[in-house]
Scaffold this motif. Sequence first.
Motif, mmCIF file in Angstrom:
data_model
loop_
_atom_site.group_PDB
_atom_site.id
_atom_site.type_symbol
_atom_site.label_atom_id
_atom_site.label_comp_id
_atom_site.label_asym_id
_atom_site.label_seq_id
_atom_site.Cartn_x
_atom_site.Cartn_y
_atom_site.Cartn_z
ATOM 1 N N LYS A 15 0.010 29.475 35.784
ATOM 2 C CA LYS A 15 -1.166 30.323 35.468
ATOM 3 C C LYS A 15 -1.658 29.171 36.324
ATOM 4 C CE LYS A 15 -3.603 33.920 36.599
ATOM 5 N NZ LYS A 15 -3.037 34.530 38.032
ATOM 6 N N SER A 16 -2.738 29.520 37.918
ATOM 7 C CA SER A 16 -4.177 28.710 38.261
ATOM 8 C C SER A 16 -4.468 29.240 39.117
ATOM 9 C CB SER A 16 -3.345 28.075 40.227
ATOM 10 O OG SER A 16 -1.285 26.835 39.171
ATOM 11 N N PHE A 17 -6.018 28.567 38.609
ATOM 12 C CA PHE A 17 -6.954 29.826 39.208
ATOM 13 C C PHE A 17 -8.180 28.746 39.917
ATOM 14 C CE2 PHE A 17 -6.848 30.266 34.560
ATOM 15 C CZ PHE A 17 -6.662 32.083 34.524
ATOM 16 N N ARG A 27 -2.781 23.002 52.829
ATOM 17 C CA ARG A 27 -2.126 22.036 53.106
ATOM 18 C C ARG A 27 -3.106 20.932 53.291
ATOM 19 N NH1 ARG A 27 0.050 25.491 57.504
ATOM 20 N NH2 ARG A 27 -1.404 24.877 59.011
ATOM 21 N N ASN A 28 -3.768 21.334 53.969
ATOM 22 C CA ASN A 28 -5.121 19.725 53.719
ATOM 23 C C ASN A 28 -5.735 20.431 52.059
ATOM 24 O OD1 ASN A 28 -5.529 19.602 56.387
ATOM 25 N ND2 ASN A 28 -6.048 21.503 56.631
ATOM 26 N N GLY A 29 -5.011 20.105 50.928
ATOM 27 C CA GLY A 29 -5.092 19.741 49.738
ATOM 28 C C GLY A 29 -6.602 20.424 48.787
ATOM 29 N N ALA A 30 -6.999 20.909 49.927
ATOM 30 C CA ALA A 30 -7.628 21.676 49.180
ATOM 31 C C ALA A 30 -7.512 23.009 49.007
ATOM 32 C CB ALA A 30 -9.443 21.790 50.453
ATOM 33 N N GLY A 31 -8.296 23.837 47.775
ATOM 34 C CA GLY A 31 -8.153 25.028 47.610
ATOM 35 C C GLY A 31 -6.496 25.471 47.020
ATOM 36 N N ASN A 32 -6.261 23.824 45.773
ATOM 37 C CA ASN A 32 -4.704 24.603 45.049
ATOM 38 C C ASN A 32 -4.880 24.797 43.478
ATOM 39 O OD1 ASN A 32 -3.061 23.575 47.161
ATOM 40 N ND2 ASN A 32 -2.946 21.689 46.913
ATOM 41 N N GLY A 33 -6.894 24.920 43.003
ATOM 42 C CA GLY A 33 -7.469 25.401 42.444
ATOM 43 C C GLY A 33 -6.905 24.353 41.113
ATOM 44 N N VAL A 34 -6.999 24.803 39.455
ATOM 45 C CA VAL A 34 -6.306 24.411 38.310
ATOM 46 C C VAL A 34 -5.585 25.004 37.989
ATOM 47 C CG1 VAL A 34 -8.111 23.488 36.141
ATOM 48 C CG2 VAL A 34 -9.416 23.523 38.046
ATOM 49 N N SER A 68 -1.355 38.530 26.642
ATOM 50 C CA SER A 68 -2.289 40.277 25.763
ATOM 51 C C SER A 68 -2.789 41.434 27.237
ATOM 52 C CB SER A 68 -3.617 39.602 25.187
ATOM 53 O OG SER A 68 -4.586 38.436 26.274
ATOM 54 N N THR A 69 -1.610 40.428 28.733
ATOM 55 C CA THR A 69 -1.764 41.313 29.643
ATOM 56 C C THR A 69 -3.220 41.561 30.511
ATOM 57 O OG1 THR A 69 -3.012 43.908 28.583
ATOM 58 C CG2 THR A 69 -0.822 43.492 28.832
ATOM 59 N N LEU A 70 -4.114 40.751 30.570
ATOM 60 C CA LEU A 70 -5.393 40.075 31.116
ATOM 61 C C LEU A 70 -4.988 39.341 31.976
ATOM 62 C CD1 LEU A 70 -7.228 40.293 27.853
ATOM 63 C CD2 LEU A 70 -7.361 42.219 29.428
ATOM 64 N N LEU A 71 -4.273 38.670 32.327
ATOM 65 C CA LEU A 71 -3.778 38.208 33.153
ATOM 66 C C LEU A 71 -2.642 37.944 34.320
ATOM 67 C CD1 LEU A 71 -5.693 33.992 32.341
ATOM 68 C CD2 LEU A 71 -6.165 35.594 33.981
ATOM 69 N N VAL A 72 -2.413 37.824 35.110
ATOM 70 C CA VAL A 72 -1.585 38.399 36.075
ATOM 71 C C VAL A 72 -0.776 36.739 36.143
ATOM 72 C CG1 VAL A 72 -0.235 38.988 37.952
ATOM 73 C CG2 VAL A 72 -1.771 40.455 36.711
ATOM 74 N N PRO A 73 0.766 36.326 35.713
ATOM 75 C CA PRO A 73 0.719 35.009 35.891
ATOM 76 C C PRO A 73 1.291 34.563 37.268
ATOM 77 C CG PRO A 73 2.379 36.670 35.006
ATOM 78 C CD PRO A 73 1.469 37.359 34.827
ATOM 79 N N ASP A 74 1.382 33.740 37.388
ATOM 80 C CA ASP A 74 1.967 33.210 39.329
ATOM 81 C C ASP A 74 2.942 33.384 39.073
ATOM 82 O OD1 ASP A 74 -1.062 32.657 39.733
ATOM 83 O OD2 ASP A 74 -1.062 30.700 39.034
#
Lengths: 272, 274
Positions: A15-17, A27-34, A68-74
């Motif tokens: 799971k990433s945010f 592609r440019n390395g930005a927006g990969n999140g945590v 606990s169904t509060l997040l959807v896994p990637d």
Amino acid sequence: MSIQPIALEMQNVSKSFGQSSFQWFKRNGAGNGVRAVDNISLQVRRGEIFGVLGPNGSGKSTFIRLVSTLLVPDTGRVTIFGHDVLREERAVQRLINRVSVEAAFFKKLSPLENLMYGARLYGLGGAEAQRKIVAILKRLALRADAINKPMEEMSRGMQQKVAIARALLTAPVLLLLDEPTTGLDPRSKREVQALVRELRDTHDATIVLTTHDMEEADALCDRIAIVNDGKIVALDTPSELKKLVTRNGHAPTLEDVFMQLTGKQLKDESDE
Amino acid sequence: MTALIYELKASYAFVERNINIVKRYWAWEIVWLFYSITNSLSVAYIAPGVGALSRAVVDSHYLVLYLIIGTIVWRYLSVIFYWLTDIIGMERWEGTIEYTLMAPIARLTHLTGHTAFAVVYSMFHTAVILSITALFFELDLSRANLIGGALVLLVGSISFIGVGIVAAILPLLFPEKGSQMTHVIISLLLLVSGVYYPVSVLPAWLQVFARYSPATYVLEGTRAALLDGAATLALWQYILPLIGMGAIAVPVGLWLFGLAERYAKRTGKLKRNG
């Protein structure tokens, strides 16, 4: 001894945010999140107290929210007693309950009013709920006069006890405790820990407990997964984990294990 | 049948919780009621004010009733709207949103309980305002079709519930400012729906929006019933569009709410408090 059924199973869950949906940014390395949870796979058997031990920001709460169904896994799959958390959300929700690090209540409402709300959400009738609430709060040694007072007038320790009572009301077969003792004074912490032990002994519940308190994990958990940067770096019983390190002059602690495996301190100053 | 009973019990959780919240915030309720009454009176006194300012002959009784209907109907609809949009906002404020959304109930159950409370609360709130406002003016309701007016108002509630559900998505998607964004929706409806003036005074391009606002039909319908004494059968021209709008707005609202909830779970937006 018979092998208990699998209560919780995670298969290659990530799971990433803060990820960007746009290919250009990727592609440019930005927006990969945590990446909060990174390819975690594990099994927890029925009746276990399973600890997830890691520092702040290691992905412990994300782990609990995925279950606990509060997040959807990637990616990957989470199942509770064979029910998929995404496809069989309601079936999973009936089996679980969660106590979070912050006691989430309607602050102006009393413990009785908050617990009645919680009980009704899980289909309990008024009379049955009231009977159970009074019994559970009595067992938790909540003062009789506090039952009808606003939650905001109670100490954090007492609020956390009410949070545990709320979870117990619905008789979950999988109880998720997300840092239930963080921020509590030593006495309240001991009371909550005693309650967790009592749960293991008297209820047929499986408990998943996240903490950054190594002593707590050591004292309560049958098995522990040590997590760092969203990854499991070790998973075993406390005694087996301690065998991973050798110390001269003193018995190794889980802190030593964590430092040896990650090169980091488990607690930083900001935790206090 | 068992499943239905389970959902009904769960639905009552929201009614009981909201009653308890209103009881605990009783002082705020009195302040809110006082504000609403003074606001309605201020609007109603525009009627005699128009006569005094224009020095023309104005049917003051008609104008007073026209404005009172506007302010009371608007109060009723906006209270429903705000309770619905607060379905997420209040739980974010309290920090209980995750606890509620992980309960094993259908979102329809959640919204039904919350909506049932909102409608009853709004009726009570509006009745108090109307009773006190009426003491200040000599209202002539001898020609009024009270049952017809109430019918239009009740049917209109359904479409407003749909609008409220759609607006409730904003606090779900935008944790920090979503609740404030809902004011934009309600102010646009206030502008185009003819609450305090006939829609015909608006520029033609704004009148187009009025056609799509359920509040327009509620206001025109209640005014026709209470001011002109229109027969209930004659009110169908207002009731039918409202039924149509409700039939579309509620399921669309629920569907969009479901999508927004899924999005919030995918992006982790449930966690953050505004």
